[in-house]
Design a protein around this motif. Structure first.
Motif, mmCIF file in Angstrom:
data_model
loop_
_atom_site.group_PDB
_atom_site.id
_atom_site.type_symbol
_atom_site.label_atom_id
_atom_site.label_comp_id
_atom_site.label_asym_id
_atom_site.label_seq_id
_atom_site.Cartn_x
_atom_site.Cartn_y
_atom_site.Cartn_z
ATOM 1 N N UNK A 176 -15.880 17.572 10.121
ATOM 2 C CA UNK A 176 -14.681 17.571 10.975
ATOM 3 C C UNK A 176 -14.677 18.770 11.920
ATOM 4 N N UNK A 177 -15.084 19.893 11.377
ATOM 5 C CA UNK A 177 -15.115 21.124 12.179
ATOM 6 C C UNK A 177 -16.150 20.998 13.307
ATOM 7 N N UNK A 178 -17.303 20.439 12.964
ATOM 8 C CA UNK A 178 -18.360 20.247 13.970
ATOM 9 C C UNK A 178 -17.854 19.326 15.083
ATOM 10 N N UNK A 179 -17.179 18.257 14.669
ATOM 11 C CA UNK A 179 -16.676 17.301 15.663
ATOM 12 C C UNK A 179 -15.642 17.971 16.576
ATOM 13 N N UNK A 180 -14.756 18.783 15.974
ATOM 14 C CA UNK A 180 -13.773 19.513 16.792
ATOM 15 C C UNK A 180 -14.473 20.404 17.815
ATOM 16 N N UNK A 181 -15.487 21.112 17.349
ATOM 17 C CA UNK A 181 -16.189 22.042 18.244
ATOM 18 C C UNK A 181 -16.923 21.282 19.347
ATOM 19 N N UNK A 182 -17.487 20.141 18.986
ATOM 20 C CA UNK A 182 -18.189 19.346 20.010
ATOM 21 C C UNK A 182 -17.214 18.827 21.060
ATOM 22 N N UNK A 183 -16.033 18.392 20.590
ATOM 23 C CA UNK A 183 -15.016 17.911 21.546
ATOM 24 C C UNK A 183 -14.589 19.033 22.484
ATOM 25 N N UNK A 184 -14.315 20.204 21.863
ATOM 26 C CA UNK A 184 -13.863 21.346 22.655
ATOM 27 C C UNK A 184 -14.928 21.750 23.671
ATOM 28 N N UNK A 185 -16.167 21.679 23.223
ATOM 29 C CA UNK A 185 -17.274 22.054 24.106
ATOM 30 C C UNK A 185 -17.384 21.073 25.279
ATOM 31 N N UNK A 186 -17.146 19.804 24.978
ATOM 32 C CA UNK A 186 -17.205 18.805 26.047
ATOM 33 C C UNK A 186 -16.144 19.082 27.094
ATOM 34 N N UNK A 187 -14.935 19.383 26.620
ATOM 35 C CA UNK A 187 -13.837 19.682 27.554
ATOM 36 C C UNK A 187 -14.163 20.936 28.355
ATOM 37 N N UNK A 188 -14.634 21.972 27.637
ATOM 38 C CA UNK A 188 -14.964 23.237 28.306
ATOM 39 C C UNK A 188 -16.063 23.026 29.347
ATOM 40 N N UNK A 189 -17.043 22.197 28.977
ATOM 41 C CA UNK A 189 -18.146 21.915 29.888
ATOM 42 C C UNK A 189 -17.665 21.251 31.163
ATOM 43 N N UNK A 190 -16.703 20.336 31.000
ATOM 44 C CA UNK A 190 -16.164 19.653 32.185
ATOM 45 C C UNK A 190 -15.416 20.627 33.082
ATOM 46 N N UNK A 191 -14.663 21.530 32.439
ATOM 47 C CA UNK A 191 -13.900 22.512 33.221
ATOM 48 C C UNK A 191 -14.846 23.450 33.951
ATOM 49 N N UNK A 192 -15.838 23.956 33.215
ATOM 50 C CA UNK A 192 -16.778 24.921 33.807
ATOM 51 C C UNK A 192 -17.571 24.284 34.945
ATOM 52 N N UNK A 193 -17.876 22.998 34.803
ATOM 53 C CA UNK A 193 -18.647 22.310 35.845
ATOM 54 C C UNK A 193 -17.920 22.310 37.182
ATOM 55 N N UNK A 194 -16.586 22.438 37.138
ATOM 56 C CA UNK A 194 -15.805 22.447 38.373
ATOM 57 C C UNK A 194 -15.685 23.830 38.987
ATOM 58 N N UNK A 195 -16.020 24.868 38.201
ATOM 59 C CA UNK A 195 -15.868 26.224 38.728
ATOM 60 C C UNK A 195 -16.960 26.510 39.753
ATOM 61 N N UNK A 196 -16.617 27.124 40.900
ATOM 62 C CA UNK A 196 -17.619 27.365 41.935
ATOM 63 C C UNK A 196 -18.651 28.412 41.543
ATOM 64 N N UNK A 197 -18.188 29.505 40.922
ATOM 65 C CA UNK A 197 -19.126 30.560 40.535
ATOM 66 C C UNK A 197 -19.090 30.713 39.033
ATOM 67 N N UNK A 198 -20.165 30.399 38.399
ATOM 68 C CA UNK A 198 -20.206 30.603 36.958
ATOM 69 C C UNK A 198 -21.484 31.354 36.604
ATOM 70 N N UNK A 199 -21.283 32.400 35.807
ATOM 71 C CA UNK A 199 -22.424 33.206 35.400
ATOM 72 C C UNK A 199 -23.203 32.518 34.296
ATOM 73 N N UNK A 200 -24.324 33.067 33.996
ATOM 74 C CA UNK A 200 -25.111 32.549 32.873
ATOM 75 C C UNK A 200 -24.396 32.890 31.582
#
Lengths: 131, 196
Positions: free
Chosen positions: B81-105
């Protein structure tokens, strides 16, 4: 171990060997962090258990406080009924007031024959002579 | 590592103390494999450590009083359950970060010297074979759908039977058999028999 509880295939055996080797190779830093995490979990479980022990330890004090509260409530409720002792004169005055307020008493006075009062005086005199 | 080397928690009550000792022993027995399973799912060491830590905490807080034989399926269910939560959160975070113009490594820390410390190792040739097999298996496992990967790791690495695996995965035993069978098919297609 296989899906239908058949003997392990070579793939399963080899995969297990490789995976177990991967576990053995987990570095010291990760092992240390897992060790800390485990101790934190055990302490959390202990902390969760402690309040119950604490509450049991406080049971006598809580019981005494509850008993004191109960006594206080009982005394407080009893107070309105706890009349102060009346003096003899005060009691008779109250009784006279009751008589005056009683419509039956007025009926006796208005009847005019005075037999009740004569009887009452006689009773009073007999009482005094006997006493 | 034997449980006796992991230290104990001081408790006033002897039964509570023995239960804490049993829980300590259980967690010590599963933590490394659980970490590898979480790492295979999350592909990130720190996230895997967090997931295992959370699962340990939740098991100790909520289920320490349950019979010890239930701990393993419960623990892996919590971990999943914890892994699934983290994967979901990561997916959301990934979508948000993909929209940011400048993102560092991603912040890349210097390698920790402790992490470089050598573990007990086999002979060099054998080690090389194992390295290759490990890399190939890891790659093949990463390509598996999550449920197949989970069924395979719980059964092969953790050694859980079908019923325990079903309890840990929150599905029927039939589903476990199906996921496991498909995982084996995929792995065999990629690795052959993974000869060592």
């Amino acid at each position: 171990m296989s899906p239908v509880d058949e003997p392990l295939t070579a793939l399963e055996r080899n995969a297990r060997t490789v995976l177990e080797e991967g576990v053995q190779r987990i570095d010291a830093r990760t092992r240390s962090r897992l060790n800390q995490a485990r101790h934190a979990a055990l302490q959390a479980a202990q902390a969760r258990r402690l309040p119950r022990w604490r509450s049991l330890a406080l049971m006598p004090a809580a019981g005494a406080a509850a008993a004191a509260l109960l006594v206080a409530v009982m005394l407080w409720h009893r107070e309105p009924g706890g009349e102060l002792p009346l003096l003899e004169g005060q009691r008779s005055a109250v009784e006279d007031l009751d008589l005056l307020a009683d419509s039956e008493g007025l009926d006796l006075m208005e009847s005019g024959d005075g037999s009740f009062y004569e009887w009452a005086v006689a009773q009073n005199e007999n009482g005094e002579s006997n006493g | 590592m034997p449980a006796a080397l992991h230290g104990d928690v001081t408790l006033t009550d002897s039964s509570a103390q023995s239960r804490a000792r049993a829980l300590n022993q259980f967690l010590a027995g599963v933590e490394l494999k659980a970490f590898k399973i979480a790492q295979a799912a999350l592909r990130h060491e720190d996230d895997a450590l967090d997931a295992v830590q959370d699962a340990m905490l939740q098991l100790a807080r909520a289920y320490a009083g349950r019979p010890a034989q239930e701990w393993k399926p419960l623990f892996y269910r919590i971990l999943e359950n914890r892994i699934r939560d983290m994967q979901r959160r990561r997916t959301v975070r990934g979508r948000v970060i993909a929209w940011l113009p400048f993102r560092g490594e991603e912040d890349e820390d210097d390698p920790d010297p402790l992490s470089q410390a050598p573990s007990p190792e086999p002979q060099p040739v054998k080690r090389l074979e194992l390295d290759e097999a490990m890399g190939a298996l890891e790659q093949a496992l990463n390509a598996l759908p999550r449920r197949q990967q989970q069924a395979f790791l719980l059964r092969t690495l953790e050694g859980m039977d079908v019923a325990e695996t079903a309890a840990a995965m929150g599905c029927s035993e039939g589903s476990v058999k199906t996921h496991y069978f498909r995982a084996l098919q995929s792995l065999r297609a990629q690795l052959g028999e993974l000869y060592l």
